[in-house]
Design a protein around this motif. Sequence first.
Motif, PDB file in Angstrom:
ATOM      1  N   ILE A   1       0.862  -1.187   0.000  1.00 56.21           N
ATOM      2  CA  ILE A   1       0.000   0.000   0.000  1.00 56.21           C
ATOM      3  C   ILE A   1       0.896   1.233   0.000  1.00 56.21           C
ATOM      4  O   ILE A   1       1.762   1.389   0.855  1.00 56.21           O
ATOM      5  N   SER A   2       0.704   2.064  -1.014  1.00 60.39           N
ATOM      6  CA  SER A   2       1.560   3.242  -1.156  1.00 60.39           C
ATOM      7  C   SER A   2       1.441   4.153   0.065  1.00 60.39           C
ATOM      8  O   SER A   2       0.342   4.500   0.499  1.00 60.39           O
ATOM      9  N   ASN A   3       2.583   4.514   0.620  1.00 58.87           N
ATOM     10  CA  ASN A   3       2.618   5.361   1.809  1.00 58.87           C
ATOM     11  C   ASN A   3       3.177   6.732   1.434  1.00 58.87           C
ATOM     12  O   ASN A   3       4.392   6.896   1.287  1.00 58.87           O
ATOM     13  N   PRO A   4       2.307   7.727   1.273  1.00 53.74           N
ATOM     14  CA  PRO A   4       2.795   9.059   0.862  1.00 53.74           C
ATOM     15  C   PRO A   4       3.682   9.725   1.908  1.00 53.74           C
ATOM     16  O   PRO A   4       4.364  10.704   1.611  1.00 53.74           O
ATOM     17  N   ASN A   5       3.663   9.202   3.149  1.00 53.32           N
ATOM     18  CA  ASN A   5       4.485   9.784   4.206  1.00 53.32           C
ATOM     19  C   ASN A   5       5.825   9.076   4.389  1.00 53.32           C
ATOM     20  O   ASN A   5       6.579   9.410   5.309  1.00 53.32           O
ATOM     21  N   ALA A   6       6.088   8.071   3.532  1.00 59.27           N
ATOM     22  CA  ALA A   6       7.367   7.360   3.632  1.00 59.27           C
ATOM     23  C   ALA A   6       8.524   8.315   3.349  1.00 59.27           C
ATOM     24  O   ALA A   6       8.379   9.296   2.602  1.00 59.27           O
ATOM     25  N   ARG A   7       9.656   8.033   3.939  1.00 70.59           N
ATOM     26  CA  ARG A   7      10.842   8.896   3.775  1.00 70.59           C
ATOM     27  C   ARG A   7      11.243   8.962   2.298  1.00 70.59           C
ATOM     28  O   ARG A   7      11.270   7.961   1.599  1.00 70.59           O
TER      29      ARG A   7
END
Length: 500
Positions: A248-254
């Motif tokens: 699941i794409s995490n827009p808050n990932a580094r």
Amino acid sequence: MLEMTGIQKTFGPVKVLHGVNLEVRAGEVHALLGENGAGKSTMMKILCGILKADEGTIRIDGVERHFAHYDEAIAAGIGIVFQEFSLIPYLTAVENIFLARELRTRFGLLDRKAMRARASEVLNKLGVEVSLDVPVAELSIAEQQFVEIAKALSLDARVLVLDEPTATLTPSEVEYLFRVMRELRSQGVAIVFISHHLEEIFEICDRITVLRDGEYVDTCEVNAIDTDRLVEMMVGRKIESNFPPKTISNPNARIVIDAQEIQLHKNGPVSAFQLRQGEILGFAGLVGSGRTETALSIMGAFPAVRVKVEINGDPVPPKNPSEALARGIGLLPESRKEQGLITAFSIMQNISINNYGKYRRLGVFLDLAAENLHTRQVMQDVRVKAPGPEVSCNTLSGGNQQKVVIARWLNHNTPILIFDEPTRGIDVGAKAEIYQLMRKLTEEGYSIIMISSELPEITGLADRVCVFRSGAIVATLDGAQITSEDIMKNATTGTLRYAA
């Protein structure tokens, strides 16, 4: 036209062919399929007299033949176009076609006019146009492919072997090659076609022979089998899904790479993209759209006009590949044999080659025991199938060679990986393993840029997709947007952005 029966071949203690059969009719395109290491290339080298079978018979038009070397196979009407071209790049197409069998005048001089006329005749017969007077290095890959085919046909080949002929061709070039193959089929030429692209098999071939682990599995009509059954015949098991589930794409990932502005050429369009930790970012687009150049510019390996990039928050981009490596970026290049490996070296040497400082003791000595231990561990991590670290890489299948390159970067602890055409030239079973490995790496925190010309690979594996057109990114797709239709629409009509 061609019968190979009970072919056996052993290299030392390893038996690579166990009584294999192949029957090819005049005027058909016959697929020879199997995983890397199934014995296809060994079988064809025996047919061409490059290798000698331990047992078995070869018949051409019903007559048993024994070829001591390649020239005897050529004389019997066998032509082969190898996966790696055998052209001399600095000679013209005419000089390559007649190499070592030049036509001469009655005075013993080279009859260049006659050779050129004959070469032109063969190429016209194929229905292709190739410049005859420039070095073949200046021709496109497709044109070089046609020169190889013309070279074989100029020998009056009645059996033509094409080993992975589409591996480096664009879709339009593949279609052109298929038109040539259909023309040859109508002229009664028997064609043996080796390919890992199953969709091509169903488009161009009449019958299929499958090998597995050096053994004959079956021969069947193309219209009597489907893809799932064919894959099961090749690998000996069902492959439920080529592609592992997406994260699941995490827009808050580094953000590990923040490419704010990349301009490849003067007055050209500009690109921008971000690579997040733990994702596979696909680079899609037509051949020549700037995908590879953009990735290499981040590493300082392509002289882009402008590169404004932050790597892990550092606003100074790498000046060269060595500096990129020190910053944690590893590259699996498009051509593993030319750029990714020294194939004559062992697995251990290839994995350690740019990281010997890891094993240095007292400044000058190498701790060979530690090197061997680390190599075995990383081989196990990526599932390299080989007896041990000392095995030469030129004995490995394409999929295992690809894994050795990946193992090098894992051994070097590079958390950012650029994979350029990661499954080109490898079989369906090995592809599934590479896909599973890539997903496993992202789950462990690695970040991957995947450049691929195969749309199913992009849509099935990438978490997000950057679409390229004319040297720049024109769209970034996510989630349900990642479809073949959306990718091709943007790759052909997407709006380019230029610097202010």
